[in-house]
Design an enzyme around this catalytic site. Structure first.
Site, short mmCIF file in Angstrom:
data_model
loop_
_atom_site.label_atom_id
_atom_site.label_comp_id
_atom_site.label_asym_id
_atom_site.label_seq_id
_atom_site.Cartn_x
_atom_site.Cartn_y
_atom_site.Cartn_z
N TYR A 1 0.83 -1.21 0.00
CA TYR A 1 0.00 0.00 0.00
C TYR A 1 0.87 1.26 0.00
O TYR A 1 0.60 2.20 0.75
CB TYR A 1 -0.94 0.00 1.22
CG TYR A 1 -2.18 -0.81 0.98
CD1 TYR A 1 -3.39 -0.19 0.66
CD2 TYR A 1 -2.15 -2.20 1.02
CE1 TYR A 1 -4.52 -0.93 0.41
CE2 TYR A 1 -3.28 -2.95 0.76
CZ TYR A 1 -4.47 -2.31 0.45
OH TYR A 1 -5.58 -3.05 0.19
N TYR B 1 -14.35 -4.82 4.09
CA TYR B 1 -12.99 -5.19 3.69
C TYR B 1 -12.70 -6.58 4.25
O TYR B 1 -12.92 -6.82 5.45
CB TYR B 1 -11.95 -4.20 4.22
CG TYR B 1 -10.53 -4.65 3.90
CD1 TYR B 1 -10.00 -4.45 2.63
CD2 TYR B 1 -9.76 -5.31 4.85
CE1 TYR B 1 -8.72 -4.89 2.31
CE2 TYR B 1 -8.48 -5.76 4.54
CZ TYR B 1 -7.97 -5.55 3.28
OH TYR B 1 -6.71 -5.99 2.97
N ASP C 1 -16.39 -12.09 9.87
CA ASP C 1 -14.98 -11.80 9.68
C ASP C 1 -14.51 -11.01 10.90
O ASP C 1 -14.61 -9.79 10.95
CB ASP C 1 -14.77 -11.00 8.39
CG ASP C 1 -13.31 -10.57 8.19
OD1 ASP C 1 -12.49 -10.80 9.10
OD2 ASP C 1 -13.01 -10.01 7.13
N LYS D 1 -5.51 -11.62 13.01
CA LYS D 1 -4.62 -10.61 13.60
C LYS D 1 -4.21 -10.82 15.07
O LYS D 1 -3.05 -11.01 15.36
CB LYS D 1 -5.23 -9.23 13.41
CG LYS D 1 -5.17 -8.83 11.94
CD LYS D 1 -5.77 -7.48 11.67
CE LYS D 1 -5.50 -7.07 10.22
NZ LYS D 1 -6.70 -6.65 9.50
C1 LIG Z 1 -6.82 -7.10 7.99
C2 LIG Z 1 -8.10 -7.72 7.65
C3 LIG Z 1 -8.17 -8.82 6.78
C4 LIG Z 1 -6.95 -9.35 6.05
O1 LIG Z 1 -5.99 -9.84 6.92
P1 LIG Z 1 -4.48 -10.08 6.40
O2 LIG Z 1 -3.84 -10.84 7.51
O3 LIG Z 1 -3.91 -8.72 6.17
O4 LIG Z 1 -4.57 -10.88 5.15
C5 LIG Z 1 -9.40 -9.42 6.57
N1 LIG Z 1 -10.51 -8.94 7.16
C6 LIG Z 1 -10.48 -7.90 7.99
C7 LIG Z 1 -11.75 -7.45 8.64
C8 LIG Z 1 -9.28 -7.23 8.25
O5 LIG Z 1 -9.27 -6.15 9.05
#
Ligand SMILES: *Cc1c(COP(=O)(O)O)cnc(C)c1O
Length: 421
Positions: A13, A140, A233, A262
């Protein structure tokens, strides 16, 4: 501030023509990054939303060292190991009731991609041809083709548009637009969707947009009524960000499929899981090999990453994480309050440990040049704040101290004066 330039590294990015240099960090501890030239940066965005308890939390560092002495990496088909087994059992215990199976992978994008594949495999193995994904406006879900398709269309993915699959996109449940959102979801479900994929309670990269737990519950109900799988998610929301361990807890719902990444290892090592209920696992159970779930990452359930995740769960169980999160929620609430009546900002909001506010200046959108200007403004003050366009947000590690938060809000106040229309 010395910058690394003339490097073969292509950064994520990053428009290298406008941002040719990068700050070289040599060490990190707690909420602070220490640059090679001695400069320090307060990590107010948890190093892109991953670090939960703080950098180099000793229990996690120790677990990684100990595990590395025993077992580094093994194939995960036909073989297993104790860190993966223990972690799976403990995740089943602490996640919403009914998420009984754990599929390991290694990033947020991948675990959402896995969720989409699980949903499609589920329907196909049941003999129904359902493949349509429903998603929330501004969502996202990652940067792979499948997750970009599911996420909002933006300048980030314009080049790849020809390859992105079409999804049914429903309005974000803004106040006053809830019914529009629910009606669109209901219609998409009735049209035979396979799954609805959503970030629960807050859309992160879409601009830290918050919606209520009751709206989340209603969206889950609509899916359930229509037999459509609900995929949460929780890649960003998981592990305390929203004030509870998982965002879905606040709505009292169990998603059919949940994605965590994460904060799973405290943000230290790449590890992700996609969890689901028995019905989805069983749909893939057969003496026909063609009905297996066909997905693998080379580093599926890496033992060292699993050990880091187990140490993270210990911190949640008896290492003070819940207390730290509760304290941070209160400190954030107190500090963001004074901006609510400040006309230089709009849409001042907080969810759990996260606060966000939009500068009331013209030129909206992520690529608006103000984003880069703000980034430089904060970096020059030793603060790692990385606005999304003109949305400034504070998403810090849970160990941040009151005085450190004060530094951030003072700088935000200063930025508003500096960048005033
Ligand atoms: C960061 C994020 C992702 C992608 O995760 P990566 O480990 O960067 O591939 C997917 N969904 C959400 C809601 C995110 O914040």
């Amino acid at each position: 501030m010395t910058l690394v330039t003339n490097s073969p590294v292509w950064r994520p990015y990053t428009q290298h023509a406008l941002q040719p240099g990068a700050i070289k960090i040599a060490r990190a501890e707690g909420c602070w990054l220490e640059a090679e030239d001695g400069g320090r940066f307060l990590d107010a965005i948890s190093s892109w939303w991953v670090i939960t308890h703080g950098h180099r939390r000793p229990e996690i560092t120790r677990a990684i060292k100990d595990q590395a002495e025993l077992l580094d990496q093994i194939i995960f088909a036909g073989f297993t190991h104790e860190p993966a087994e223990s972690l799976a059992r403990r995740l089943v215990e602490i996640t919403p009731e009914g998420l009984d199976y754990v599929f390991y992978s290694d990033s947020g994008s991948t675990c959402v991609e896995v969720a989409i594949k699980m949903a499609l495999g589920y329907w196909r193995n049941r003999g129904e041809t359902r493949a349509r994904i429903v998603a929330l406006e501004h969502g996202y879900h990652g940067d792979t083709i499948g997750t970009m398709s599911t996420g909002a269309r933006s300048p980030f993915n314009a080049s790849y548009e020809p390859l992105l699959f079409d999804v049914a996109r429903i309005p974000f449940p803004d106040e006053g637009r809830e019914q529009e959102c629910f009606d669109a979801l209901e219609a998409a479900c009735k049209a035979g969707a396979a799954a609805f994929v959503a970030e629960p309670l807050i859309l992160g990269a879409g601009g830290m947009l918050v919606y209520s737990a009751s709206n989340l519950r209603e969206m889950k109900n609509i899916c359930a009524r229509n037999g459509v799988l609900f995929v949460a998610d929780e890649v960003m929301t998981g592990f305390g960000r929203t004030g509870t361990l998982f965002a879905c807890e606040q709505a009292g719902i169990t998603p059919d499929i949940a994605c965590y990444a994460k904060g799973l290892t405290g943000g230290v090592l790449p590890l992700a899981v996609t969890m689901c209920g028995k019905e989805i696992f069983d749909a893939h159970l057969s003496d026909d090999r063609a009905r297996a779930f066909f997905h693998s990452s080379s580093y599926t359930a890496n033992p060292i990453a699993c050990a880091a995740a187990l140490a993270n769960l210990d911190i949640w169980e008896h290492g003070g994480a819940r207390e730290a999160v509760a304290k941070l929620c209160a400190m954030q609430a107190e500090r963001i309050a004074r901006f609510e009546s400040d006309s230089r900002f709009i849409n001042v909001r907080r969810l759990g440990t996260i606060t966000a506010l939009d500068l009331a200046t013209p030129g909206r959108g992520y690529l608006a040049s103000i984003g880069l200007d703000l980034l430089r403004f904060f970096n020059a003050r030793g603060l790692l704040l990385r606005p999304l366009g003109q949305t400034i947000y504070v998403l810090p590690p849970y160990c941040i101290e009151p005085e450190e938060l004060d530094l951030l809000y003072a700088a935000i106040d200063e930025a508003a004066a500096e960048f005033r229309g």
